[in-house]
Design a protein around this motif. Structure first.
Motif, PDB file in Angstrom:
ATOM      1  N   HIS A   1     120.165  53.210 126.843  1.00  0.00           N
ATOM      2  CA  HIS A   1     120.811  52.348 127.758  1.00  0.00           C
ATOM      3  C   HIS A   1     122.238  52.845 127.641  1.00  0.00           C
ATOM      4  O   HIS A   1     123.083  52.579 128.502  1.00  0.00           O
ATOM      5  CB  HIS A   1     120.753  50.928 127.270  1.00  0.00           C
ATOM      6  CG  HIS A   1     121.143  49.881 128.416  1.00  0.00           C
ATOM      7  ND1 HIS A   1     122.299  49.085 128.184  1.00  0.00           N
ATOM      8  CD2 HIS A   1     120.823  49.782 129.510  1.00  0.00           C
ATOM      9  CE1 HIS A   1     122.398  48.400 129.398  1.00  0.00           C
ATOM     10  NE2 HIS A   1     121.504  48.673 129.994  1.00  0.00           N
ATOM     11  N   LEU A   2     122.870  53.303 126.427  1.00  0.00           N
ATOM     12  CA  LEU A   2     124.269  53.893 126.407  1.00  0.00           C
ATOM     13  C   LEU A   2     124.523  54.782 127.390  1.00  0.00           C
ATOM     14  O   LEU A   2     125.737  55.041 127.934  1.00  0.00           O
ATOM     15  CB  LEU A   2     124.525  54.039 124.868  1.00  0.00           C
ATOM     16  CG  LEU A   2     126.048  54.790 124.538  1.00  0.00           C
ATOM     17  CD1 LEU A   2     127.143  53.609 125.034  1.00  0.00           C
ATOM     18  CD2 LEU A   2     126.119  55.248 123.188  1.00  0.00           C
ATOM     19  N   VAL A   3     123.904  55.688 127.409  1.00  0.00           N
ATOM     20  CA  VAL A   3     123.919  56.939 128.323  1.00  0.00           C
ATOM     21  C   VAL A   3     123.805  56.384 129.743  1.00  0.00           C
ATOM     22  O   VAL A   3     124.660  56.592 130.674  1.00  0.00           O
ATOM     23  CB  VAL A   3     122.735  58.086 128.122  1.00  0.00           C
ATOM     24  CG1 VAL A   3     122.987  59.118 129.181  1.00  0.00           C
ATOM     25  CG2 VAL A   3     122.969  58.694 126.727  1.00  0.00           C
ATOM     26  N   SER A   4     122.929  55.480 130.188  1.00  0.00           N
ATOM     27  CA  SER A   4     122.743  54.945 131.370  1.00  0.00           C
ATOM     28  C   SER A   4     124.016  54.213 131.732  1.00  0.00           C
ATOM     29  O   SER A   4     124.590  54.292 132.755  1.00  0.00           O
ATOM     30  CB  SER A   4     121.637  53.808 131.642  1.00  0.00           C
ATOM     31  OG  SER A   4     121.434  53.243 132.632  1.00  0.00           O
ATOM     32  N   VAL A   5     124.401  53.302 130.888  1.00  0.00           N
ATOM     33  CA  VAL A   5     125.676  52.542 131.161  1.00  0.00           C
ATOM     34  C   VAL A   5     126.803  53.454 131.298  1.00  0.00           C
ATOM     35  O   VAL A   5     127.800  53.279 132.103  1.00  0.00           O
ATOM     36  CB  VAL A   5     126.063  51.511 130.029  1.00  0.00           C
ATOM     37  CG1 VAL A   5     127.201  50.649 130.187  1.00  0.00           C
ATOM     38  CG2 VAL A   5     124.867  50.505 129.946  1.00  0.00           C
ATOM     39  N   THR A   6     127.100  54.352 130.564  1.00  0.00           N
ATOM     40  CA  THR A   6     128.417  55.214 130.299  1.00  0.00           C
ATOM     41  C   THR A   6     128.307  55.858 131.736  1.00  0.00           C
ATOM     42  O   THR A   6     129.461  56.008 132.491  1.00  0.00           O
ATOM     43  CB  THR A   6     128.231  56.148 129.429  1.00  0.00           C
ATOM     44  OG1 THR A   6     127.915  55.592 127.998  1.00  0.00           O
ATOM     45  CG2 THR A   6     129.508  57.094 129.234  1.00  0.00           C
ATOM     46  N   ALA A   7     127.337  56.575 132.272  1.00  0.00           N
ATOM     47  CA  ALA A   7     126.987  57.149 133.476  1.00  0.00           C
ATOM     48  C   ALA A   7     127.189  56.204 134.700  1.00  0.00           C
ATOM     49  O   ALA A   7     128.162  56.495 135.587  1.00  0.00           O
ATOM     50  CB  ALA A   7     125.757  57.760 133.743  1.00  0.00           C
ATOM     51  N   GLY A   8     127.045  55.013 134.666  1.00  0.00           N
ATOM     52  CA  GLY A   8     126.826  54.122 135.816  1.00  0.00           C
ATOM     53  C   GLY A   8     128.515  53.599 135.898  1.00  0.00           C
ATOM     54  O   GLY A   8     128.970  53.715 136.820  1.00  0.00           O
TER      55      GLY A   8
ATOM     56  N   GLY B   1     134.709  46.434 127.866  1.00  0.00           N
ATOM     57  CA  GLY B   1     134.461  46.576 126.698  1.00  0.00           C
ATOM     58  C   GLY B   1     134.186  45.162 125.757  1.00  0.00           C
ATOM     59  O   GLY B   1     133.393  45.111 125.018  1.00  0.00           O
ATOM     60  N   LEU B   2     134.904  44.238 126.378  1.00  0.00           N
ATOM     61  CA  LEU B   2     134.695  42.923 125.639  1.00  0.00           C
ATOM     62  C   LEU B   2     133.529  42.224 126.132  1.00  0.00           C
ATOM     63  O   LEU B   2     132.970  41.445 125.341  1.00  0.00           O
ATOM     64  CB  LEU B   2     135.686  41.967 126.158  1.00  0.00           C
ATOM     65  CG  LEU B   2     137.126  42.067 125.083  1.00  0.00           C
ATOM     66  CD1 LEU B   2     138.374  41.035 125.880  1.00  0.00           C
ATOM     67  CD2 LEU B   2     136.583  41.452 123.562  1.00  0.00           C
TER      68      LEU B   2
ATOM     69  N   TRP C   1     127.109  48.115 126.531  1.00  0.00           N
ATOM     70  CA  TRP C   1     127.702  47.738 127.885  1.00  0.00           C
ATOM     71  C   TRP C   1     128.985  47.829 127.595  1.00  0.00           C
ATOM     72  O   TRP C   1     129.858  48.454 128.128  1.00  0.00           O
ATOM     73  CB  TRP C   1     127.451  46.184 128.286  1.00  0.00           C
ATOM     74  CG  TRP C   1     127.892  46.050 129.475  1.00  0.00           C
ATOM     75  CD1 TRP C   1     128.564  46.565 130.232  1.00  0.00           C
ATOM     76  CD2 TRP C   1     128.073  44.422 129.802  1.00  0.00           C
ATOM     77  NE1 TRP C   1     129.048  45.754 131.430  1.00  0.00           N
ATOM     78  CE2 TRP C   1     128.667  44.378 131.024  1.00  0.00           C
ATOM     79  CE3 TRP C   1     127.753  43.443 129.360  1.00  0.00           C
ATOM     80  CZ2 TRP C   1     129.052  43.365 131.866  1.00  0.00           C
ATOM     81  CZ3 TRP C   1     127.972  42.131 129.960  1.00  0.00           C
ATOM     82  CH2 TRP C   1     128.533  42.032 131.123  1.00  0.00           C
ATOM     83  N   SER C   2     129.630  47.303 126.167  1.00  0.00           N
ATOM     84  CA  SER C   2     130.946  47.680 125.816  1.00  0.00           C
ATOM     85  C   SER C   2     131.216  49.078 125.624  1.00  0.00           C
ATOM     86  O   SER C   2     132.479  49.458 126.082  1.00  0.00           O
ATOM     87  CB  SER C   2     131.249  46.685 124.632  1.00  0.00           C
ATOM     88  OG  SER C   2     130.998  45.256 124.653  1.00  0.00           O
TER      89      SER C   2
END
Length: 426
Positions: free
Chosen positions: A232-239, A52-53, A357-358
């Motif tokens: 990118h939010l969806v991609s990051v959350t899934a990964g 998150g940070l 990413w956060s």
């Protein structure tokens, strides 16, 4: 002193390889739970704080990196990340979960965010002729960090204990990051223009003009920024969902052993890192938007099929693909942003985009932990992400249409201007 851009790339990889060790976090969870008696949720909080940070630190310190330069920024990152890892060892020794959150979570997260943004923005400037490849190299080490860390950490924990493992690895990360920081530097001011002219003169590469040259403040007011942000939010959350519980999920669903799951986590690092380089380089030829469309179309199918997949090889292959898409999303992000908004303030724009990413670092582990706790199964998680990937696919298609329309408009205006100039000179 004249710098070699390929050694600059190696320095960036050394920095990212160190901070990318965070992706091996799942191998620590069970040993810590068994030795310390801490609950799964308490252990996960440290990872959530760190992720998150990291993104918010990248956004907050984007202008700092531009003003202070990549060397000072990377050195600061080395101190923060090294202290965070070593501090985690102290937290284990004194049995303090709060200290563990403050060190592994807070300090490591700040170091990770600052250490991430400096090499990326610098390498983009060193490789004006290969923007996708440059961003892929910049984050290659970050994705591959767990490839080395996962098996090493498992071996060290068995031999010297959890605390000493953190001490040894923390010192190692600090050393590698400082070595990278001592060499990395921005290119000369005219390097971008000279580099692009040399490549175009050879005829070895076609270049496409950026859609615009916007400041960070102007970029965040456009719909394209928020479409890319959403994707990118969806991609990051899934990964990150996959990464945060990869080891226990594989043991529970696919029946892998502890050692087998640790090996899988290490291989995930290979796909994470390899995906960053391969998908970014491919985007130079396929187009950024087309690559994102491919990611989300494949994820819709994968997340839908995973609950029905009993073959351990296919199950792991699906996870590896999702992780490669996750890595590829990170490497394509700054290149895509540069295509749409220009490089005038790319570092700051990239930093703002990394708030995903956060948020993904918070939402991914939170969703999987909540669903697993409520249902006792990981299976409903896959259906949730099937829907999210489908929504992201629609956004990616819409963005591609919008960018294509804008490029056609620019081409028509240029053609009309050329006709006007020709008439005026006749």
């Amino acid at each position: 002193m004249n710098k070699n851009r390929w050694l600059i790339a190696l320095s960036a990889i050394a920095i990212h390889l160190s901070i990318g060790a965070a992706y091996a976090y799942s191998v620590y969870k069970m040993p810590i739970a068994e030795q310390m008696g801490w609950s799964d949720s308490k252990i996960t909080i440290a990872f959530t704080i760190m992720m998150g940070l990291a993104g918010f630190a990248a956004a907050l310190f984007g202008n700092f990196v531009e003003k202070q330069g990549p060397r000072r920024s990377a050195m600061l990152a080395a101190v923060l990340f090294g202290l965070g890892q070593a501090g985690a060892g102290v937290a284990i020794l004194v049995d303090s979960v709060v200290l563990y959150w403050l060190t592994y979570g807070l300090l490591s997260g700040l170091g990770m965010g600052i250490g991430y943004i400096a090499p990326v923005s610098t390498l983009v400037k060193w490789f004006p002729d290969r923007r996708g490849l440059a961003t892929g190299m910049a984050v290659l080490g970050f994705g591959a960090g767990s490839l080395i860390t996962a098996p090493v950490a498992v071996s060290l924990m068995s031999a010297v204990g959890i605390s000493n493992t953190y001490f040894i690895l923390g010192a190692s990360y600090f050393t590698f990051m400082m070595l990278g920081a001592l060499y990395i530097a921005p290119p000369p001011r005219d390097y971008t223009v000279a580099g692009m002219e040399a490549v175009v003169a050879k005829g070895s590469k076609k270049t496409t003009a950026d859609l615009a040259q916007l400041s960070a403040r102007e970029a965040v007011k456009t719909k394209r920024f928020w479409m890319l942000w959403t994707m990118h939010l969806v991609s990051v959350t899934a990964g990150i969902m996959m990464i945060s519980v990869a080891s226990p999920m594989a043991q529970e669903i696919a029946g892998l052993s502890v050692a087998g799951a640790a090996t899988m986590v290490g291989i995930m690092g290979l796909f994470n890192g390899g995906g960053r380089l391969i998908w970014a380089a491919a985007s130079d030829y396929l187009g950024r938007a087309n690559v994102f469309i491919l990611f989300f179309a494949a994820e819709v199918v994968i997340f839908f099929l995973l609950p029905m997949t009993t073959n351990t090889i296919i199950f792991q292959l699906f996870i590896f693909l999702v992780v490669s898409f996750y890595g590829g999303g990170f490497s394509n992000l700054p290149a895509f942003a540069g295509d749409m908004f220009g490089t005038k303030q790319l570092g700051a724009i990239h930093g703002y985009l990394l708030t995903t990413w956060s948020l993904g670092g918070i939402f991914g582990p939170m969703i999987v932990t909540f669903v697993k706790g409520a249902t006792g199964s990981y299976i409903p998680v896959f259906y949730i992400f099937t829907v999210l990937a489908a929504l992201a696919l629609l956004v990616a298609v819409a963005l591609r249409i919008d960018v294509t329309r804008e490029r056609r408009g620019i081409a028509q205006k240029e053609a009309q201007q050329q006709e006007t100039d020709a008439v005026s000179h006749a």
